[in-house]
Scaffold this active site. Structure first.
Site, PDB file in Angstrom:
ATOM      1  N   GLU A  96       0.841  -1.202   0.000  1.00 33.29           N
ATOM      2  CA  GLU A  96       0.000   0.000   0.000  1.00 33.29           C
ATOM      3  C   GLU A  96       0.862   1.233   0.000  1.00 33.29           C
ATOM      4  OE1 GLU A  96      -2.931   0.049   3.102  1.00 33.29           O
ATOM      5  OE2 GLU A  96      -3.955  -1.690   2.268  1.00 33.29           O
ATOM      6  N   HIS A 105      -8.416  11.960   3.540  1.00 36.02           N
ATOM      7  CA  HIS A 105      -8.424  11.034   2.410  1.00 36.02           C
ATOM      8  C   HIS A 105      -8.837  11.835   1.178  1.00 36.02           C
ATOM      9  CE1 HIS A 105      -9.188   7.640  -0.147  1.00 36.02           C
ATOM     10  NE2 HIS A 105      -8.590   6.888   0.743  1.00 36.02           N
ATOM     11  N   HIS A 109     -10.062  11.810   7.837  1.00 34.44           N
ATOM     12  CA  HIS A 109      -9.980  10.349   7.840  1.00 34.44           C
ATOM     13  C   HIS A 109      -9.379   9.776   9.124  1.00 34.44           C
ATOM     14  CE1 HIS A 109      -9.904   6.462   6.007  1.00 34.44           C
ATOM     15  NE2 HIS A 109      -8.593   6.386   5.939  1.00 34.44           N
ATOM     16  N   ARG A 118      -0.850  10.541  -0.839  1.00 35.50           N
ATOM     17  CA  ARG A 118      -2.209  10.902  -0.421  1.00 35.50           C
ATOM     18  C   ARG A 118      -2.368  12.410  -0.144  1.00 35.50           C
ATOM     19  NH1 ARG A 118      -5.103   7.255   4.205  1.00 35.50           N
ATOM     20  NH2 ARG A 118      -5.249   5.743   2.528  1.00 35.50           N
ATOM     21  N   ARG A 159       0.152   9.383   9.231  1.00 34.05           N
ATOM     22  CA  ARG A 159       0.094   7.944   9.487  1.00 34.05           C
ATOM     23  C   ARG A 159       0.439   7.161   8.228  1.00 34.05           C
ATOM     24  NH1 ARG A 159      -4.960   4.277   8.861  1.00 34.05           N
ATOM     25  NH2 ARG A 159      -5.301   5.844   7.270  1.00 34.05           N
TER      26      ARG A 159
HETATM   27  C1  LIG Z   1     -13.304   4.232   6.240  1.00 28.89           C
HETATM   28  C2  LIG Z   1     -12.059   3.910   7.016  1.00 28.89           C
HETATM   29  C3  LIG Z   1     -11.122   3.029   6.495  1.00 28.89           C
HETATM   30  C4  LIG Z   1      -9.969   2.719   7.235  1.00 28.89           C
HETATM   31  N1  LIG Z   1      -9.080   1.802   6.753  1.00 28.89           N
HETATM   32  C5  LIG Z   1      -8.031   1.418   7.524  1.00 28.89           C
HETATM   33  C6  LIG Z   1      -7.165   0.363   7.118  1.00 28.89           C
HETATM   34  O1  LIG Z   1      -7.368  -0.236   6.070  1.00 28.89           O
HETATM   35  N2  LIG Z   1      -6.132   0.025   7.936  1.00 28.89           N
HETATM   36  C7  LIG Z   1      -5.884   0.659   9.114  1.00 28.89           C
HETATM   37  O2  LIG Z   1      -4.927   0.305   9.819  1.00 28.89           O
HETATM   38  N3  LIG Z   1      -6.699   1.655   9.535  1.00 28.89           N
HETATM   39  C8  LIG Z   1      -7.762   2.035   8.775  1.00 28.89           C
HETATM   40  N4  LIG Z   1      -8.581   3.034   9.212  1.00 28.89           N
HETATM   41  C9  LIG Z   1      -8.361   3.597  10.560  1.00 28.89           C
HETATM   42  C10 LIG Z   1      -8.789   2.571  11.614  1.00 28.89           C
HETATM   43  O3  LIG Z   1      -9.950   1.910  11.181  1.00 28.89           O
HETATM   44  C11 LIG Z   1      -9.077   3.241  12.953  1.00 28.89           C
HETATM   45  O4  LIG Z   1      -8.032   4.101  13.308  1.00 28.89           O
HETATM   46  C12 LIG Z   1      -9.215   2.188  14.065  1.00 28.89           C
HETATM   47  O5  LIG Z   1     -10.156   1.221  13.690  1.00 28.89           O
HETATM   48  C13 LIG Z   1      -9.620   2.824  15.372  1.00 28.89           C
HETATM   49  O6  LIG Z   1      -9.857   1.790  16.289  1.00 28.89           O
HETATM   50  P1  LIG Z   1     -10.219   2.136  17.796  1.00 28.89           P
HETATM   51  O7  LIG Z   1     -10.374   0.848  18.513  1.00 28.89           O
HETATM   52  O8  LIG Z   1      -9.246   3.124  18.321  1.00 28.89           O
HETATM   53  O9  LIG Z   1     -11.615   2.924  17.699  1.00 28.89           O
HETATM   54  P2  LIG Z   1     -12.959   2.618  16.902  1.00 28.89           P
HETATM   55  O10 LIG Z   1     -12.885   1.383  16.093  1.00 28.89           O
HETATM   56  O11 LIG Z   1     -13.345   3.865  16.210  1.00 28.89           O
HETATM   57  O12 LIG Z   1     -13.993   2.327  18.084  1.00 28.89           O
HETATM   58  C14 LIG Z   1     -14.420   3.338  18.942  1.00 28.89           C
HETATM   59  C15 LIG Z   1     -15.381   2.747  19.964  1.00 28.89           C
HETATM   60  O13 LIG Z   1     -15.634   3.680  20.998  1.00 28.89           O
HETATM   61  C16 LIG Z   1     -17.026   3.774  21.235  1.00 28.89           C
HETATM   62  N5  LIG Z   1     -17.234   5.078  21.860  1.00 28.89           N
HETATM   63  C17 LIG Z   1     -16.874   6.303  21.423  1.00 28.89           C
HETATM   64  N6  LIG Z   1     -17.184   7.224  22.334  1.00 28.89           N
HETATM   65  C18 LIG Z   1     -17.734   6.573  23.385  1.00 28.89           C
HETATM   66  C19 LIG Z   1     -18.246   6.986  24.638  1.00 28.89           C
HETATM   67  N7  LIG Z   1     -18.284   8.264  25.022  1.00 28.89           N
HETATM   68  N8  LIG Z   1     -18.731   6.031  25.487  1.00 28.89           N
HETATM   69  C20 LIG Z   1     -18.742   4.715  25.126  1.00 28.89           C
HETATM   70  N9  LIG Z   1     -18.267   4.287  23.940  1.00 28.89           N
HETATM   71  C21 LIG Z   1     -17.768   5.205  23.098  1.00 28.89           C
HETATM   72  C22 LIG Z   1     -17.638   3.530  19.876  1.00 28.89           C
HETATM   73  O14 LIG Z   1     -18.999   3.146  19.981  1.00 28.89           O
HETATM   74  C23 LIG Z   1     -16.748   2.387  19.395  1.00 28.89           C
HETATM   75  O15 LIG Z   1     -17.162   1.180  19.984  1.00 28.89           O
HETATM   76  C24 LIG Z   1      -9.739   3.349   8.484  1.00 28.89           C
HETATM   77  C25 LIG Z   1     -10.681   4.248   8.988  1.00 28.89           C
HETATM   78  C26 LIG Z   1     -11.840   4.526   8.273  1.00 28.89           C
HETATM   79  C27 LIG Z   1     -12.836   5.486   8.860  1.00 28.89           C
END
Ligand SMILES: Cc1cc2nc3c(=O)[nH]c(=O)nc-3n(C[C@H](O)[C@H](O)[C@H](O)COP(=O)(O)OP(=O)(O)OC[C@H]3O[C@@H](n4cnc5c(N)ncnc54)[C@H](O)[C@@H]3O)c2cc1C
Length: 510
Positions: free
Chosen positions: A108, A219, A318, A261, A353
Site C-alpha cells: 500500500e 483522504h 480520515h 495521499r 500515518r
Molecule cells: C473508512 C475507514 C477506512 C480505514 N481503513 C483502515 C485500514 O485499512 N487500515 C488501518 O490500519 N486503519 C484504517 N482506518 C483507521 C482505523 O480503522 C481506525 O483508526 C481504528 O479502527 C480505530 O480503532 P479504535 O479501537 O481506536 O476505535 P474505533 O474502532 O473507532 O472504536 C471506537 C469505539 O468507541 C465507542 N465510543 C466512542 N465514544 C464513546 C463513549 N463516550 N462512550 C462509550 N463508547 C464510546 C464507539 O462506539 C466504538 O465502539 C480506516 C478508517 C476509516 C474510517
C-alpha cells in the site's frame, strides 16, 4: 440510579478496546466494555485496507523507516520500534484464533514492500472485529455512552454513563479509553457517526495532556456522504477530472493519480475551489463491480452510477494522528487512566500515518494498556472483582462535570473547520475559525443533566479550539498539516501539547 462495579472499565469496543479486553480477561480480571453505538461499532469495521505487519526481522527495519518517513520527523522512534517488534506475536495470535487473513500480503501507499494483511478482500476491519468479538467473554453494553469520568482519591475510578435505561454509574479500578477519533469535527469525513472525540475530551477534563491535534489525515477521494473510494481504484486506472472535464493530477505531480495521499488531497481541494468540482472517473477500471463491490454499492446507494458517469469527490477527514498523550504502556499520566487506539497519541504516527499502521497500533497498544491498567489495580484500592449492582453511591467518588454544547450550533463550527482547517490552511482563516470556536458557549454541566448530542458537540468544540490553536502555532507545513502561508517544513521537529488551558511546544523525545 443503577450502579455497577468492575475491575477494568473499557470505553469503546473497536479493535483497541476488544483486543485489550481479551488480554485482561485472560488474566482473570472482570472487564466491562461500553459502546455508545450498536456493535460492530466505531471505525474498525469500516477499515477496507488491512493491517500492516513487518514480514520478518529484516523487514522490521524497513517498516520502521517507512513509518518514520511518513511521519515527517515527528514519529517517536523508540515507540515505533517497540510496536513493530511486538507486531509478529500479534499476527501469530490472530492466526491461531483462526482469523481468515489472506496468505499474501499486499503493498500500500508509503510501504516499500508488500506487508499489509487483508481479511475478506475489502472487509478487513469488519472480519477482524467480528473475529475478536466472537472470542470475547466480557459483557459489552451497547448504546451506553460515558459522559464524565469519576474521580476518587485523585484516581480515575469509573465513569458516569448515559444508557438506554437512564443514567448509570460504573465504578472501576481503572479506565481504558478506546473511543476512537474525531473525524466528525469536519463536514466531510470517512468516520462513523460516533467519532466525536469523546475520549479525548474526557481525558483532558481529568487532567491528561492532548497532543498534536493539528495533524488530521485527509483522504483525497470520498463521496459526498464521506464513503471512501479506496486508493486502489486510482491504482487500477480511475482518473480525476475537474468541473471542466480536464484531467489535472499530472500538473501537480509526475506520478499523477498515484501521487502521495496528501499531494492528491491538496490538488483535489485546489481544483474544487478553482473550477467548482472534482470527479473521479471509475469507468476505465475493468470489472469494476467485481473488483470494488463496496465502492460501487456506496455510489449506487447515493443515486450515482459509477458505470455511466464520473463521481463527485472531495477530500474527507480520515484519521487523527494526535490525541491523548500516553507512554509506551498507554498510561496517560492521570492515575487510573489509560488510552489506546485512535484516541491516543503514542508518537507512532508522527505528522502523518503510514497506511494500515493504525489497526496494528490498536492491537499492540490495546493489549499493553489493558495489562498495564491491571498491574495498576494490584496497588490499593483493589476493588472487589464482583460485577453487579451496588447498593449505594460510592463514598468520596465525584463525577467530573460534563462538557456540553447546544448541538444546533455544531453545523457552523463544522463548516468553519472544513473551510479553514482542512487540507489547505492559512493563518487568517485559522484565526477566524478560532474566533468562532471561542465564541460558542462550551458549558460544564452536571452529568445527570446532559444528553448524547450535547456531550458529543461539547467534545468536538473543545477539540476544535485546541486543534485550531495548534494549527495556528505550527507555522510550517509538515505531514498532514499544510499551511499555504508557511509552505516549507521547519528545521526543528516539535510536538504541541495542551494541558488545562495552556498549549505549549515540546521537543520530540526521539
Ligand atoms: C473508512 C475507514 C477506512 C480505514 N481503513 C483502515 C485500514 O485499512 N487500515 C488501518 O490500519 N486503519 C484504517 N482506518 C483507521 C482505523 O480503522 C481506525 O483508526 C481504528 O479502527 C480505530 O480503532 P479504535 O479501537 O481506536 O476505535 P474505533 O474502532 O473507532 O472504536 C471506537 C469505539 O468507541 C465507542 N465510543 C466512542 N465514544 C464513546 C463513549 N463516550 N462512550 C462509550 N463508547 C464510546 C464507539 O462506539 C466504538 O465502539 C480506516 C478508517 C476509516 C474510517
Amino acid at each position: 440510579m443503577e450502579h455497577l462495579e468492575t475491575d477494568l472499565l473499557i470505553l469503546g469496543a473497536g479493535v483497541a478496546g476488544v483486543y485489550g479486553a481479551l488480554a485482561a480477561e485472560a488474566r482473570g480480571a472482570r472487564v466491562l466494555l461500553l459502546s455508545k453505538d450498536s456493535l460492530p461499532s466505531g471505525a474498525t469495521p469500516w477499515a477496507q485496507g488491512g493491517v500492516a505487519f513487518p514480514l520478518d526481522e529484516a523487514d522490521l527495519e524497513a517498516h520502521l523507516q517507512d513509518t518514520l518517513r511518513a511521519g515527517r520527523g515527528l514519529v517517536e522512534e523508540k515507540v515505533a520500534r517497540s510496536i513493530l517488534e511486538e507486531a509478529p506475536r500479534h499476527l501469530e495470535r490472530l492466526l491461531s484464533m483462526g482469523l481468515p487473513f489472506h496468505a499474501e500480503p499486499t503493498r500500500e501507499g508509503g510501504h516499500s514492500r508488500p506487508r499489509v494483511r487483508h481479511l475478506g478482500g475489502d472487509r478487513s476491519g469488519l472480519l477482524l472485529l467480528k473475529g475478536l468479538l466472537a472470542r470475547l467473554r466480557s459483557p459489552v453494553l451497547e448504546g451506553y455512552q460515558a459522559v464524565s469520568l469519576l474521580l476518587s482519591g485523585g484516581r480515575v475510578a469509573g465513569a458516569w454513563v448515559l444508557s438506554p435505561k437512564g443514567p448509570l454509574l460504573v465504578r472501576s479500578g481503572a479506565v481504558l479509553l478506546a473511543t476512537g477519533g474525531l473525524g466528525r469535527l469536519f463536514p466531510v469525513t470517512t468516520n462513523p457517526r460516533g467519532a466525536t472525540g469523546d475520549g479525548m475530551a474526557l481525558a483532558w477534563r481529568a487532567g491528561a495532556t492532548l497532543r498534536d491535534l493539528e495533524f488530521v489525515q485527509f483522504h483525497p477521494t470520498a463521496l459526498p456522504d464521506g464513503s471512501l473510494i479506496s486508493e486502489a481504484c486510482r491504482g487500477e486506472g480511475a482518473v480525476l477530472l475537474n468541473a471542466r472535464g480536464e484531467r489535472f493530477m499530472p500538473r501537480y505531480d509526475p506520478q499523477g493519480e498515484l501521487a502521495p495521499r496528501d499531494v492528491v488531497a491538496r490538488a483535489v481541494h485546489r481544483e474544487r475551489e478553482r473550477t467548482g468540482g472534482v470527479y473521479l472517473d471509475l469507468r476505465p477500471i475493468p470489472n469494476l463491480r467485481e473488483r470494488f463491490p463496496t465502492v460501487a454499492a456506496s455510489a449506487l446507494a447515493l443515486g450515482l452510477d459509477p458505470f455511466r458517469e464520473p463521481l463527485p469527490v472531495a477530500p474527507a477527514a480520515h484519521y487523527a494522528m494526535g490525541g491523548v498523550k500516553t507512554d509506551l504502556l498507554g498510561f496517560t499520566g492521570v492515575p487510573g487512566l489509560y488510552a489506546a487506539g485512535e484516541v491516543a497519541s503514542t508518537g507512532f504516527h508522527g505528522a502523518n500515518r503510514l497506511a494500515s499502521n493504525s489497526l496494528l497500533e490498536g492491537l499492540v497498544m490495546g493489549e499493553r494498556a489493558a495489562l498495564a491498567a491491571l498491574e495498576d489495580l494490584s496497588t490499593p484500592p483493589r476493588l472487589s472483582p464482583q460485577w453487579g449492582p451496588l447498593k449505594g453511591l460510592p463514598k468520596g467518588a465525584e463525577p467530573l462535570p460534563a462538557l456540553s454544547l447546544d448541538p444546533g450550533l455544531l453545523p457552523s463550527l463544522r463548516e468553519a473547520m472544513g473551510q479553514e482547517a482542512g487540507v489547505v490552511r492559512r493563518g487568517e482563516g485559522l484565526g477566524r475559525a478560532l474566533a468562532l470556536a471561542e465564541e460558542l458557549p462550551l458549558e460544564e454541566r452536571p452529568p445527570k443533566e446532559v444528553g448524547r448530542e450535547e456531550v458529543e458537540a461539547g467534545s468536538l468544540l473543545l477539540l476544535a479550539r485546541f486543534l485550531l490553536q495548534m494549527a495556528l502555532l505550527r507555522r510550517e507545513s509538515r505531514g498532514a498539516h499544510f499551511r499555504e502561508d508557511f509552505p516549507g517544513e521547519g528545521e526543528e521537529a516539535y510536538h504541541l501539547e495542551a494541558q488545562g488551558q495552556e498549549v505549549r511546544r515540546v521537543p520530540r523525545l526521539g
